[in-house]
Design a protein around this motif. Sequence first.
Motif, PDB file in Angstrom:
ATOM      1  N   PHE A  83     -13.852  63.788 -15.658  1.00 36.13           N
ATOM      2  CA  PHE A  83     -14.489  65.105 -15.740  1.00 36.13           C
ATOM      3  C   PHE A  83     -13.688  66.048 -16.648  1.00 36.13           C
ATOM      4  O   PHE A  83     -14.259  66.778 -17.459  1.00 36.13           O
ATOM      5  N   TYR A  84     -12.360  66.035 -16.480  1.00 36.54           N
ATOM      6  CA  TYR A  84     -11.525  66.911 -17.316  1.00 36.54           C
ATOM      7  C   TYR A  84     -11.709  66.581 -18.798  1.00 36.54           C
ATOM      8  O   TYR A  84     -11.846  67.489 -19.631  1.00 36.54           O
ATOM      9  N   THR A  85     -11.741  65.288 -19.118  1.00 34.29           N
ATOM     10  CA  THR A  85     -11.887  64.857 -20.516  1.00 34.29           C
ATOM     11  C   THR A  85     -13.157  65.418 -21.136  1.00 34.29           C
ATOM     12  O   THR A  85     -13.142  65.963 -22.248  1.00 34.29           O
ATOM     13  N   LEU A  86     -14.253  65.305 -20.400  1.00 35.35           N
ATOM     14  CA  LEU A  86     -15.540  65.762 -20.918  1.00 35.35           C
ATOM     15  C   LEU A  86     -15.626  67.284 -20.929  1.00 35.35           C
ATOM     16  O   LEU A  86     -16.145  67.886 -21.883  1.00 35.35           O
ATOM     17  N   ALA A 101     -21.144  74.066 -15.960  1.00 30.91           N
ATOM     18  CA  ALA A 101     -22.149  73.309 -15.183  1.00 30.91           C
ATOM     19  C   ALA A 101     -21.593  71.956 -14.752  1.00 30.91           C
ATOM     20  O   ALA A 101     -21.818  71.508 -13.619  1.00 30.91           O
ATOM     21  N   LEU A 102     -20.835  71.306 -15.654  1.00 33.04           N
ATOM     22  CA  LEU A 102     -20.236  70.007 -15.330  1.00 33.04           C
ATOM     23  C   LEU A 102     -19.157  70.151 -14.263  1.00 33.04           C
ATOM     24  O   LEU A 102     -19.010  69.283 -13.390  1.00 33.04           O
ATOM     25  N   ALA A 103     -18.408  71.266 -14.306  1.00 29.77           N
ATOM     26  CA  ALA A 103     -17.388  71.515 -13.287  1.00 29.77           C
ATOM     27  C   ALA A 103     -18.036  71.685 -11.916  1.00 29.77           C
ATOM     28  O   ALA A 103     -17.511  71.195 -10.900  1.00 29.77           O
ATOM     29  N   ASN A 104     -19.183  72.365 -11.892  1.00 30.12           N
ATOM     30  CA  ASN A 104     -19.921  72.523 -10.619  1.00 30.12           C
ATOM     31  C   ASN A 104     -20.415  71.170 -10.114  1.00 30.12           C
ATOM     32  O   ASN A 104     -20.390  70.881  -8.913  1.00 30.12           O
ATOM     33  N   LYS A 105     -20.880  70.338 -11.055  1.00 33.92           N
ATOM     34  CA  LYS A 105     -21.346  68.985 -10.703  1.00 33.92           C
ATOM     35  C   LYS A 105     -20.178  68.161 -10.167  1.00 33.92           C
ATOM     36  O   LYS A 105     -20.343  67.357  -9.239  1.00 33.92           O
ATOM     37  N   MET A 106     -19.025  68.391 -10.741  1.00 37.84           N
ATOM     38  CA  MET A 106     -17.800  67.697 -10.323  1.00 37.84           C
ATOM     39  C   MET A 106     -17.504  67.987  -8.844  1.00 37.84           C
ATOM     40  O   MET A 106     -17.162  67.080  -8.072  1.00 37.84           O
ATOM     41  N   VAL A 107     -17.658  69.268  -8.467  1.00 34.96           N
ATOM     42  CA  VAL A 107     -17.418  69.665  -7.074  1.00 34.96           C
ATOM     43  C   VAL A 107     -18.449  69.014  -6.156  1.00 34.96           C
ATOM     44  O   VAL A 107     -18.130  68.545  -5.055  1.00 34.96           O
ATOM     45  N   GLU A 108     -19.712  68.973  -6.630  1.00 37.70           N
ATOM     46  CA  GLU A 108     -20.781  68.333  -5.839  1.00 37.70           C
ATOM     47  C   GLU A 108     -20.482  66.863  -5.573  1.00 37.70           C
ATOM     48  O   GLU A 108     -20.871  66.317  -4.540  1.00 37.70           O
ATOM     49  N   LYS A 109     -19.799  66.228  -6.525  1.00 33.80           N
ATOM     50  CA  LYS A 109     -19.461  64.806  -6.385  1.00 33.80           C
ATOM     51  C   LYS A 109     -18.193  64.596  -5.541  1.00 33.80           C
ATOM     52  O   LYS A 109     -17.704  63.473  -5.405  1.00 33.80           O
ATOM     53  N   GLY A 110     -17.648  65.723  -5.035  1.00 33.37           N
ATOM     54  CA  GLY A 110     -16.497  65.605  -4.143  1.00 33.37           C
ATOM     55  C   GLY A 110     -15.156  65.650  -4.832  1.00 33.37           C
ATOM     56  O   GLY A 110     -14.133  65.324  -4.215  1.00 33.37           O
TER      57      GLY A 110
END
Length: 525
Positions: A83-86, A101-110
């Motif tokens: 996630f950090y890379t992207l 938005a990707l950081a929020n998705k990251m949190v959703e994925k735990g």
Amino acid sequence: MTKLGFHPDVVTFNTLLHGFCLEERISQAVALFDQMVETGSQPDVVSFTTLMNGLCREGRILEAVALLDRMVEMGCAPDVTTFYTLINGLCLEGRVLEAVALANKMVEKGHQPDGFTYGAIVNGMCKMGDTVSALNLLRKMEEDSHIKADVVSYNAIIDRLCKDGLHTEAQNLFDEMHEKGVSPNVITYNCMIDGFCNYGKWSDAVRFLHDMIKREISPNVVTFNALINAFVKEGKFTEAEKLLDEMLCRGIFPDTFTYNSMIGGFCKHNRLDDAERLFVLMASKGCSPDVVTFNTLIDGCCSAKRVDDGMKLLREMSRRGLVANTVSYNTLVHGFCQVGDLNAAKDLFQEMISHGVCRNTLTYNIMLDGLCDNGKLEKALEMFEVMQKSKIDVDTVTYNIIIHGMCKGGKVDKAWDLFCSLPIDGVEPDVQTYNIMIYGFCGKSAVSEAKALFQRMKDNEYVPDECTYNTLIRGCLRARETEASAEVIKEMRSNGFCADASTFKMIVDKVSAGRLDKRFLDILS
């Protein structure tokens, strides 16, 4: 390896992927990844993240995003590093909203974003000029996620605040770092010093220099460059040279930027001898002058009417293996035009072609202006025609030069025709265009046309300036239209403009000779 009957495992593939990406051979890395899948080797999180990083570093961000989707489809779970890379790649491309938005998705994925992930987004927001969101995220990571912001995140926000001239806010954040136990580094201080210097607050910048030395943080060449550049802009050469000496005492070697700042300052303040002395010193200290150095000195020589010395510098550039650019030639062409040496100017103008140097609109404008100023209107018109037929952009400045040349050459009617053709040619006139044409009409005693154009100028929402008013006032006075000139003077004064030296002298002379009522002096004041 495969020829010998050995099938590479995931570790082997990952090692090769890493190698290709390090050498920026991304197409081969992609091909290897596809080969990996085709031969039945299941890529792991390292495989995906490595290739993703390579794609991001090459700016192929859409492919990197697509790779994340493919990763999920193939049942491989992304980790924090993925996630950090992207997220970092998106931020570097200015796609900060997608990164959030990707950081929020990251949190959703735990997965909880770490300091590096937050730092990448903070940096991205600052590059986009959104310090409010960056500060909000800084607070969120500290208060909600209990992640202590590091010096890198603080530096990014402080740098942006300084660039935006928000020095009080930058100072407050700098103080907050101390309160929270985050030690500023040389980059922090450089951001503060450079920020203050860029806004002319050199005394505050010097205060930060003393503070960093007191805290045993060693200034570097960037620190000194910011301060030296600020001092020379203020004309404080004694202070700048003291800083140069201090650099050397500290074992910090001035670079080309350092010397260029000093040389540029000396040239700007007509201290060409000091600039040349520094140029010699620069070479003796093993610091090679670049094209900027030479261009600065050439400009200094031309400003001092020492165009032949500027020409010698152009030849010296070539001897040192440096390629003169458009700026080099434009400066010299302008210099020769200024001293009336049109032959030398034309020779350089032609030399640009043989040396493969691009002649831009400014080059042509300089030549046109030189020809018109030196009474070569017909030659200027020939060149203007060449410009119109070629792919060279003809701008408002070009038309202004030609219209002015025509007016000075007594061809006011042709100048008016050219003025009227501007909309057809897709060129917008500016205030100067109107001023030139009004000057032309006044010069041929066509004051009625000048007044009509003045009114048209205002109707077309062009705001007259001091030159407009003074030109028209003098035209009306010459034509003995005293009431009209009085009205223009009143309008000029009501709009905050004053009579210039020529207008004032004309009125005083006419009043003294009894050809003008004394009330004009009262109107002027």
